[in-house]
Design a protein around this motif. Structure first.
Motif, PDB file in Angstrom:
ATOM      1  N   ALA A  88      -4.407 -17.062  -1.907  1.00 33.83           N
ATOM      2  CA  ALA A  88      -4.437 -16.493  -3.257  1.00 33.83           C
ATOM      3  C   ALA A  88      -3.680 -15.179  -3.270  1.00 33.83           C
ATOM      4  CB  ALA A  88      -5.870 -16.264  -3.714  1.00 33.83           C
ATOM      5  N   GLY A  89      -3.023 -14.898  -4.387  1.00 35.34           N
ATOM      6  CA  GLY A  89      -2.318 -13.630  -4.542  1.00 35.34           C
ATOM      7  C   GLY A  89      -2.340 -13.211  -5.993  1.00 35.34           C
ATOM      8  N   GLY A  90      -2.404 -11.916  -6.242  1.00 36.11           N
ATOM      9  CA  GLY A  90      -2.416 -11.426  -7.608  1.00 36.11           C
ATOM     10  C   GLY A  90      -3.268 -10.179  -7.707  1.00 36.11           C
ATOM     11  N   ARG A  91      -3.753  -9.892  -8.904  1.00 37.66           N
ATOM     12  CA  ARG A  91      -4.629  -8.733  -9.061  1.00 37.66           C
ATOM     13  C   ARG A  91      -5.972  -8.986  -8.375  1.00 37.66           C
ATOM     14  NH1 ARG A  91      -3.727  -4.427 -12.358  1.00 37.66           N
ATOM     15  NH2 ARG A  91      -5.969  -4.067 -12.253  1.00 37.66           N
ATOM     16  N   PHE A  92      -6.622  -7.900  -7.987  1.00 38.96           N
ATOM     17  CA  PHE A  92      -7.877  -8.011  -7.239  1.00 38.96           C
ATOM     18  C   PHE A  92      -8.911  -8.876  -7.954  1.00 38.96           C
ATOM     19  CE2 PHE A  92     -12.105  -6.061  -6.193  1.00 38.96           C
ATOM     20  CZ  PHE A  92     -12.224  -6.659  -4.955  1.00 38.96           C
ATOM     21  N   GLU A  93      -9.080  -8.628  -9.263  1.00 36.37           N
ATOM     22  CA  GLU A  93     -10.115  -9.354 -10.008  1.00 36.37           C
ATOM     23  C   GLU A  93      -9.866 -10.862  -9.928  1.00 36.37           C
ATOM     24  OE1 GLU A  93      -8.010  -7.114 -11.440  1.00 36.37           O
ATOM     25  OE2 GLU A  93      -9.289  -5.332 -11.323  1.00 36.37           O
ATOM     26  N   ALA A  94      -8.588 -11.251 -10.065  1.00 36.36           N
ATOM     27  CA  ALA A  94      -8.250 -12.676 -10.049  1.00 36.36           C
ATOM     28  C   ALA A  94      -8.441 -13.265  -8.651  1.00 36.36           C
ATOM     29  CB  ALA A  94      -6.812 -12.869 -10.521  1.00 36.36           C
ATOM     30  N   VAL A  95      -8.027 -12.506  -7.640  1.00 35.63           N
ATOM     31  CA  VAL A  95      -8.152 -13.010  -6.268  1.00 35.63           C
ATOM     32  C   VAL A  95      -9.628 -13.165  -5.907  1.00 35.63           C
ATOM     33  CG1 VAL A  95      -7.738 -12.446  -3.827  1.00 35.63           C
ATOM     34  CG2 VAL A  95      -5.917 -12.125  -5.516  1.00 35.63           C
ATOM     35  N   ARG A  96     -10.420 -12.159  -6.293  1.00 37.73           N
ATOM     36  CA  ARG A  96     -11.846 -12.204  -5.977  1.00 37.73           C
ATOM     37  C   ARG A  96     -12.527 -13.390  -6.649  1.00 37.73           C
ATOM     38  NH1 ARG A  96     -15.348  -7.053  -7.525  1.00 37.73           N
ATOM     39  NH2 ARG A  96     -14.291  -7.500  -9.469  1.00 37.73           N
ATOM     40  N   ALA A  97     -12.050 -13.733  -7.859  1.00 38.45           N
ATOM     41  CA  ALA A  97     -12.674 -14.821  -8.617  1.00 38.45           C
ATOM     42  C   ALA A  97     -12.189 -16.197  -8.157  1.00 38.45           C
ATOM     43  CB  ALA A  97     -12.382 -14.635 -10.107  1.00 38.45           C
ATOM     44  N   ASN A  98     -11.140 -16.214  -7.346  1.00 42.49           N
ATOM     45  CA  ASN A  98     -10.554 -17.488  -6.915  1.00 42.49           C
ATOM     46  C   ASN A  98     -11.547 -18.280  -6.052  1.00 42.49           C
ATOM     47  OD1 ASN A  98      -9.084 -19.279  -5.014  1.00 42.49           O
ATOM     48  ND2 ASN A  98      -7.295 -18.541  -6.158  1.00 42.49           N
ATOM     49  N   PRO A  99     -11.813 -19.540  -6.420  1.00 44.21           N
ATOM     50  CA  PRO A  99     -12.792 -20.334  -5.667  1.00 44.21           C
ATOM     51  C   PRO A  99     -12.433 -20.506  -4.183  1.00 44.21           C
ATOM     52  CG  PRO A  99     -11.843 -21.601  -7.511  1.00 44.21           C
ATOM     53  CD  PRO A  99     -11.277 -20.228  -7.594  1.00 44.21           C
ATOM     54  N   HIS A 100     -11.138 -20.613  -3.876  1.00 44.31           N
ATOM     55  CA  HIS A 100     -10.728 -20.757  -2.465  1.00 44.31           C
ATOM     56  C   HIS A 100     -11.086 -19.507  -1.670  1.00 44.31           C
ATOM     57  CE1 HIS A 100      -8.652 -24.455  -3.307  1.00 44.31           C
ATOM     58  NE2 HIS A 100      -7.921 -23.874  -4.251  1.00 44.31           N
ATOM     59  N   VAL A 101     -10.916 -18.353  -2.337  1.00 46.54           N
ATOM     60  CA  VAL A 101     -11.222 -17.086  -1.674  1.00 46.54           C
ATOM     61  C   VAL A 101     -12.726 -16.989  -1.431  1.00 46.54           C
ATOM     62  CG1 VAL A 101     -11.176 -14.565  -1.898  1.00 46.54           C
ATOM     63  CG2 VAL A 101      -9.210 -15.934  -2.652  1.00 46.54           C
ATOM     64  N   GLN A 102     -13.487 -17.348  -2.447  1.00 45.76           N
ATOM     65  CA  GLN A 102     -14.940 -17.281  -2.303  1.00 45.76           C
ATOM     66  C   GLN A 102     -15.420 -18.212  -1.205  1.00 45.76           C
ATOM     67  OE1 GLN A 102     -16.945 -17.422  -6.068  1.00 45.76           O
ATOM     68  NE2 GLN A 102     -15.903 -15.557  -6.722  1.00 45.76           N
ATOM     69  N   GLU A 103     -14.793 -19.365  -1.132  1.00 45.53           N
ATOM     70  CA  GLU A 103     -15.143 -20.333  -0.096  1.00 45.53           C
ATOM     71  C   GLU A 103     -14.807 -19.773   1.292  1.00 45.53           C
ATOM     72  OE1 GLU A 103     -13.662 -24.787   0.688  1.00 45.53           O
ATOM     73  OE2 GLU A 103     -13.941 -24.259  -1.432  1.00 45.53           O
TER      74      GLU A 103
END
Ligand code: ATP
Ligand code: MG
Length: 261
Positions: free
Chosen positions: A236-251
């Motif tokens: 994932a790449g982008g603004r922090f809020e978007a990256v943090r909300a990304n399901p792959h990142v959370q996983e």
């Protein structure tokens, strides 16, 4: 406009392990990029590839319009890339001041012959180096300047990390890579680190920074460009809020301390 740093399709294999898997990203002059990801994701390996410690198995690294893929580290430093290490690489027995002067080494021109045959030139150069090093130490939020004659090994943990940054800055980089600068810092020290980086950027608007961080307090302070690596892949790449909300990142973070971020 061309990017200051271009990492194009970089893959790094160690035997059967793929530490970086086809990573591509670009970075503009004057920006801050935060790299997050679980332990063993490949973050430090990315720094090692950019700084020439490793030659990537595939792909290219371009800096300031020049292909620096696999270039020797000292050459990469000379071109304007400086870094700190995840575990301290200070010279513990050298003074705080000398550690910073060592960081300038690649840029100082006086050599042994100058010291012998042109002592005035060498002395002048050394005096300038001391002045510059002291200025860098004064800019740090810690008591580095007051403790400049102490061996670096006797500094508190947070001050050692601050000294690593001062030493990296001594080479007057265009890009500075910080590998977990807040590691071992408490909340107040972490806030001071963020303030140090912000001040640095205000003083040097052209300076670019890549931060590897586990502490989301730091990442949150530089929310514009964040990328998350997991198992060597840029997920994932982008603004922090978007990256943090990304399901792959959370996983990727599931079961780790950052899952509640
Ligand atoms: N020189 C090496 N030889 C073999 N394997 C390596 C080497 N350097 C790194 N690795 C492996 O590559 C993977 C990525 O390591 P890396 O140090 O880049 O992770 P990281 O994201 O920085 O992790 P951490 O958050 O724990 O610092 C790990 O599995 C690591 O064991
Ligand atoms: Mg690491």
């Amino acid at each position: 406009m061309s990017a200051l740093l271009a990492v194009e399709n970089v893959t790094m294999r160690f035997g059967g392990l793929v530490a970086l898997d086809n990573i591509t990203f670009f970075m503009e002059k004057g920006s801050v990029l935060a790299v997050i990801g679980p332990n063993g994701a490949g973050k430090s390996t990315l720094f090692n590839v950019v700084t020439g410690v490793y030659r990537p198995t595939a792909g290219r690294v371009k800096f300031d319009g020049v292909d620096i893929t696999g270039m020797p580290t000292h050459e990469v430093v000379r071109r304007g890339v400086a870094r700190t290490f995840q575990s301290s690489r200070l010279f513990r027995d050298l003074s705080v001041l000398d550690n910073v002067i060592v960081g300038m080494h690649t840029r100082a021109s006086a050599g042994v012959l100058d010291v012998l045959f042109r002592p005035a030139v060498a002395r002048r150069e050394l005096a300038t180096a001391v002045e510059k090093a002291e200025a860098l130490l004064r800019e740090s939020s810690g008591p580095l300047y007051e403790q400049r004659y102490r061996p670096a090994g006797t500094l508190a943990q947070a001050d050692r990390r601050r000294l690593e940054i001062a030493r990296a800055l001594a080479s007057q980089p265009k890009l500075i890579l910080l590998d977990e600068p807040s590691a071992g810092m408490d909340d107040a020290e972490t806030d001071a680190l963020v303030a140090d980086i912000e001040r640095l950027r205000a003083q040097h608007p052209e300076l670019s920074v890549i931060l590897i961080e586990h502490d989301m307090r730091v990442v949150e302070a530089f929310p514009e460009h964040v990328m998350c690596i997991d198992y060597g892949r840029l997920i994932a790449g982008g603004r922090f809020e978007a990256v943090r909300a990304n399901p792959h990142v959370q996983e990727a973070y599931l079961g780790t301390a950052a899952a509640d971020a």
